[in-house]
Scaffold this active site. Structure first.
Site, mmCIF file in Angstrom:
data_model
loop_
_atom_site.group_PDB
_atom_site.id
_atom_site.type_symbol
_atom_site.label_atom_id
_atom_site.label_comp_id
_atom_site.label_asym_id
_atom_site.label_seq_id
_atom_site.Cartn_x
_atom_site.Cartn_y
_atom_site.Cartn_z
ATOM 1 N N HIS A 21 -14.564 -4.983 -13.445
ATOM 2 C CA HIS A 21 -14.800 -5.983 -14.504
ATOM 3 C C HIS A 21 -15.912 -5.481 -15.407
ATOM 4 O O HIS A 21 -17.086 -5.765 -15.203
ATOM 5 C CB HIS A 21 -15.173 -7.323 -13.840
ATOM 6 C CG HIS A 21 -15.300 -8.475 -14.800
ATOM 7 N ND1 HIS A 21 -15.160 -9.788 -14.381
ATOM 8 C CD2 HIS A 21 -15.570 -8.530 -16.121
ATOM 9 C CE1 HIS A 21 -15.334 -10.594 -15.420
ATOM 10 N NE2 HIS A 21 -15.592 -9.857 -16.486
ATOM 11 N N HIS A 201 -9.818 -13.957 -16.743
ATOM 12 C CA HIS A 201 -11.090 -14.643 -16.511
ATOM 13 C C HIS A 201 -10.748 -16.102 -16.194
ATOM 14 O O HIS A 201 -9.980 -16.745 -16.921
ATOM 15 C CB HIS A 201 -11.958 -14.614 -17.764
ATOM 16 C CG HIS A 201 -12.636 -13.309 -18.019
ATOM 17 N ND1 HIS A 201 -11.974 -12.125 -18.083
ATOM 18 C CD2 HIS A 201 -13.954 -13.016 -18.209
ATOM 19 C CE1 HIS A 201 -12.855 -11.151 -18.318
ATOM 20 N NE2 HIS A 201 -14.057 -11.663 -18.396
ATOM 21 N N GLU A 204 -15.342 -19.019 -14.725
ATOM 22 C CA GLU A 204 -16.670 -18.495 -15.092
ATOM 23 C C GLU A 204 -17.511 -19.720 -15.482
ATOM 24 O O GLU A 204 -18.462 -20.061 -14.809
ATOM 25 C CB GLU A 204 -16.547 -17.503 -16.263
ATOM 26 C CG GLU A 204 -17.881 -16.951 -16.746
ATOM 27 C CD GLU A 204 -17.747 -15.994 -17.959
ATOM 28 O OE1 GLU A 204 -16.682 -15.982 -18.596
ATOM 29 O OE2 GLU A 204 -18.731 -15.285 -18.241
ATOM 30 N N ASP A 282 -19.730 -6.600 -16.035
ATOM 31 C CA ASP A 282 -19.252 -7.439 -17.145
ATOM 32 C C ASP A 282 -19.577 -6.809 -18.515
ATOM 33 O O ASP A 282 -18.733 -6.112 -19.065
ATOM 34 C CB ASP A 282 -19.814 -8.859 -17.023
ATOM 35 C CG ASP A 282 -18.948 -9.914 -17.704
ATOM 36 O OD1 ASP A 282 -17.869 -9.586 -18.205
ATOM 37 O OD2 ASP A 282 -19.355 -11.097 -17.708
HETATM 38 N N1 ADE Z 1 -15.781 -11.067 -23.164
HETATM 39 C C1 ADE Z 1 -16.761 -10.221 -22.838
HETATM 40 N N2 ADE Z 1 -17.456 -10.691 -21.797
HETATM 41 C C2 ADE Z 1 -16.887 -11.865 -21.442
HETATM 42 C C3 ADE Z 1 -17.145 -12.821 -20.433
HETATM 43 N N3 ADE Z 1 -18.135 -12.692 -19.555
HETATM 44 N N4 ADE Z 1 -16.369 -13.917 -20.388
HETATM 45 C C4 ADE Z 1 -15.383 -14.071 -21.264
HETATM 46 N N5 ADE Z 1 -15.106 -13.213 -22.220
HETATM 47 C C5 ADE Z 1 -15.842 -12.110 -22.316
HETATM 48 ZN ZN ZN Z 2 -15.877 -10.573 -18.355
#
Ligand code: ADE
Ligand code: ZN
Length: 341
Positions: A21, A201, A204, A282
């Site tokens: 990721h 995703h 989150e 990330d």
């Molecule tokens: N694009 C880049 N980083 C992201 C994240 N953490 N969550 C969603 N979209 C993203």
């Molecule tokens: Zn991400």
């Protein structure tokens, strides 16, 4: 901040790992943003590197995305994508990341008139060089921007058709809340028909129902983040039963205020629940560190141990999209490292 046993820190740093990721546009360091802006004659809203870096104080995902998309505006030519990706591969090598599955956001570039081919050419040449000169393996995962509509995602999938040998899967990123997975059910089905693997995703900032949606509507094989899953015991049971990997990004979660501080992060609970969690960076240029920084800070704050580290490394290779044969080779490298350290 808790201290980390120096022997454990050394073990973590040297451990062979996969990164599953990493948004390659999120590896663009401020220094490179300025260098590329100058090379391409792009005007930035910040006078210098320090003032740009000073703006990296985020309150949530959207506050980050606004700056992240502005940073990506300096990427125009194949060489820009190459330089960005190769800089990441050098960091990966330094952290003993031996395999990386890179997310890229074509729509961020095609919307500005950058050809899809320019993105692919630059990323591919960096991958080839990283394999030859650094020994780092990699794959590409093309993400759909979920704040855009289904038609735009279909157009992007169409653009990807000449590159199906170079793209291993599709992902879903950008603003999560208000853009549930179901919006992209048909485009994921079309991607699957083309033989592409899939991740998204989910969980989150969004609720556990988005994780269910990613599994049910999109039929994803991994969940990116997924830290909200603990709010739903039935979901946890399902994720454990189906052994769905979660690509957790601890420093990201702190910078985007998903958890107040690292000591509050739920990675330990995720592992204790039997979930296939992994550690990832990330958007490392924005969130304060690459893979080993994520490992070190998480282990220090949560008091994780050597066994956790081995589990996380094994999970990263098991959860990757490489062949069973390559997985076995990577896992043998982990085993050899553990026997020797
Ligand atoms: N694009 C880049 N980083 C992201 C994240 N953490 N969550 C969603 N979209 C993203
Ligand atoms: Zn991400």
């Amino acid at each position: 901040m808790n201290t980390l046993d120096p022997a454990l820190e050394k073990f973590l740093r040297g451990l062979p790992k996969a990164e599953l990721h990493i948004h390659i546009e999120g590896s663009l360091e401020p220094e490179l943003i300025f260098a590329l802006a100058q090379r391409n004659g792009v005007k930035l809203d910040y006078p210098d590197v320090d003032s740009l870096r000073a703006a990296y104080a985020f309150s949530d995902l959207q506050s980050f995305l606004d700056i992240y998309y502005a940073g990506a505006s300096v990427l125009l030519k194949p060489a820009d994508f190459h330089d960005m990706a190769y800089a990441y591969f050098e960091r990966a090598r330094a952290d003993n990341v031996i395999h990386a599955e890179l997310f890229f956001d074509p729509q961020t570039h095609t919307e500005r008139g950058v050809p899809f081919a320019a993105v692919m050419e630059g990323l591919k040449s960096a991958q080839v060089k990283a394999k030859a000169e650094l020994g780092v393996d990699s794959e590409l995962i093309m993400c759909f921007l979920r704040h855009l509509d289904e038609d735009a995602a279909f157009e992007t999938l169409e653009l990807a058709k000449p590159y199906l040998d170079d793209i291993i899967g599709v992902g879903l990123d950008s603003a999560e809340v208000g853009n549930p997975p179901e919006k992209f059910e048909r485009v994921y089905a079309a991607a699957r028909e083309l033989g592409l693997r899939s991740v998204a995703h989910a969980g989150e900032e969004g609720p556990p129902s988005y994780i269910h949606g990613a599994l049910d509507a999109l039929k994803v094989e991994r969940i990116d983040h997924g830290v909200q899953s603990l709010k739903d015991p039935a979901l946890v049971e399902r994720l454990v039963r189906e052994q769905i990997p979660l690509t957790v990004c601890p420093l990201s979660n702190i910078k985007l205020c998903v958890f107040k501080q690292m000591a509050d992060h739920n990675l330990r609970e995720l592992l204790d629940a039997g979930l296939v969690a992994t550690i990832n960076s990330d958007d490392p240029a924005y969130f304060g560190g690459y893979m080993n920084q994520n490992f070190v800070e998480t282990f220090a704050a949560l008091g994780l141990n050597r066994e956790h580290a081995i589990t996380l490394a094994e999970n990263s290779f098991r959860g990757s999209f490489v062949s069973a044969e390559r997985k076995a080779g990577y896992l043998a490298q982990v085993e050899a490292y553990c026997a020797a350290n």
